[in-house]
Design an enzyme around this catalytic site. Structure first.
Site, short mmCIF file in Angstrom:
data_model
loop_
_atom_site.label_atom_id
_atom_site.label_comp_id
_atom_site.label_asym_id
_atom_site.label_seq_id
_atom_site.Cartn_x
_atom_site.Cartn_y
_atom_site.Cartn_z
N ALA A 268 0.84 -1.20 0.00
CA ALA A 268 0.00 0.00 0.00
C ALA A 268 0.88 1.25 0.00
O ALA A 268 1.94 1.28 0.63
CB ALA A 268 -0.89 0.00 1.23
N ASP A 269 0.45 2.28 -0.72
CA ASP A 269 1.13 3.57 -0.55
C ASP A 269 0.36 4.36 0.52
O ASP A 269 -0.67 3.91 1.02
CB ASP A 269 1.26 4.32 -1.87
CG ASP A 269 -0.07 4.74 -2.47
OD1 ASP A 269 -1.07 4.80 -1.73
OD2 ASP A 269 -0.12 5.01 -3.68
N SER A 270 0.88 5.56 0.85
CA SER A 270 0.29 6.27 1.99
C SER A 270 -1.16 6.68 1.71
O SER A 270 -2.00 6.71 2.61
CB SER A 270 1.13 7.48 2.38
OG SER A 270 1.55 8.17 1.24
N LEU A 271 -1.47 6.95 0.43
CA LEU A 271 -2.84 7.32 0.08
C LEU A 271 -3.77 6.10 0.19
O LEU A 271 -4.93 6.23 0.59
CB LEU A 271 -2.86 7.88 -1.35
CG LEU A 271 -3.82 9.03 -1.67
CD1 LEU A 271 -3.70 10.14 -0.66
CD2 LEU A 271 -3.54 9.57 -3.06
N ASP A 272 -3.23 4.91 -0.13
CA ASP A 272 -4.02 3.69 0.03
C ASP A 272 -4.44 3.52 1.49
O ASP A 272 -5.57 3.13 1.79
CB ASP A 272 -3.20 2.45 -0.37
CG ASP A 272 -3.01 2.35 -1.88
OD1 ASP A 272 -3.93 2.74 -2.61
OD2 ASP A 272 -1.94 1.87 -2.30
#
Lengths: 77, 246
Positions: A35-39
């Site tokens: 996951a990225d931080s926006l995810d």
């Protein structure tokens, strides 16, 4: 009625496109589940809707693993 | 854009009003935000409805995050979606830096810059869920050129350009585009206040030789909101008669 763990696993696997079997308690969102931080922000939003609760930004920042989320939601249900 | 929903801050007069009407003329439902003048906002909403779209007015002080959150909640409740956000609300408190009070500086930054942050933040959640959003922020030519007597306004408008670029980068992979429009000197109540000799000096700096009209800005905002601009994000478009040629 599905358990909290099951409901969370389903959301996480759908949102991040990973197999539910990979959504283990100790799995970290960023390193293990990609996951990225926006995810993570989006996951938190979706969990808030699913469990009808509000997760503060401070608490949301502390979330690292699937277990963190399960524990948090169990505590706040 | 037909059938989409827009929230336009500071929509009761000037450039904001023209933006509301332009979007409505293209079939967009419009929420007209205002801070003080309900009557004028209602008039704009009425005029929007003549294009056959839904229109509503909503009071909020964009400088106040709680006020903004409640505004976005109300508009979402009424419209069910916000595809387009136009951050237009702005104020001036012009004076030389030597004479500028701290509260003059703060008031302008709070409305013009923090207001954009507040509104963009509040719509991000619905836009992320929609996997669709267009944010258009109104900057200013002076945010690029600087202007004596407007340190607070210039700082806020230069800030808007930087904020737009960050929004664009953070939200690009969620299909949310963010762009800015930097109007030059446009005929509005804000520029009517300028002294005549200042206006004369100004005209000399405008290659096209005249002040712009609010509609000139509104058309570019509508372009950025439309799918014609679907491959543009993080940009600042200058609508200023050629004052800035970046």
């Amino acid at each position: 009625m599905a358990t909290i763990q099951d409901r969370i696993s389903k959301i996480v696997s759908e949102r991040l496109g990973v197999d539910e079997s990979e959504v283990k308690r100790e799995a970290t969102f960023k390193d293990d589940l990609g996951a990225d931080s926006l995810d993570v922000v989006e996951l938190v939003m979706e969990l808030e809707d699913e469990f009808d609760l509000e997760i503060s930004d401070e608490d949301a920042e502390k979330i690292g693993t699937v277990g963190d989320v399960v524990d948090y939601i169990e505590r706040h249900q | 854009m037909k059938g989409q929903h827009a929230l336009v801050t500071g929509g009761s007069r000037g450039i904001g009003k023209a933006i509301c009407l332009e979007l409505a003329s293209q079939g967009v439902h419009v929420a007209v935000n205002y801070s003080g003048n309900k009557e004028k906002a209602e008039q704009v909403a009425d005029e929007c409805r003549t294009y056959g779209v839904e229109a509503m007015t909503i009071q909020a002080n964009v400088a106040d995050s709680a006020s903004v959150q409640s505004m976005v909640k109300t508009v979402m409740g009424e419209f069910g979606a916000i595809e387009i956000l136009v951050n237009n609300a702005g104020i001036t408190r012009d004076t030389l830096i030597m004479r500028m009070k701290e509260e003059d500086f703060d008031a302008v930054i709070d409305t013009n810059l923090k207001g954009v942050f507040n509104c963009a933040k509040a719509v991000t959640r619905p836009m992320m869920k929609q996997r669709y959003g267009r944010i258009i922020n109104i900057s200013s030519v002076v945010g690029v050129l600087g202007n004596a007597g407007q340190a607070n306004y210039v700082a806020s408008k230069a800030g808007v350009i930087g904020l737009t670029k960050s929004l664009a980068r953070e939200l690009a992979n969620r299909n949310i585009r963010a762009n800015a429009v930097a109007p030059g000197f446009i005929q509005t109540e804000m520029t009517d206040k300028l002294p005549e000799d200042t206006k004369g000096e100004l005209l000399k700096q405008i290659p096209l030789g005249e002040l712009g009209k609010p509609e000139d800005v509104a058309k570019v905002v509508a372009f950025l909101a439309s799918d014609a601009a679907s491959y543009m994000t993080g940009q600042t478009l200058h609508v200023d008669g050629g004052m800035v040629m970046p």
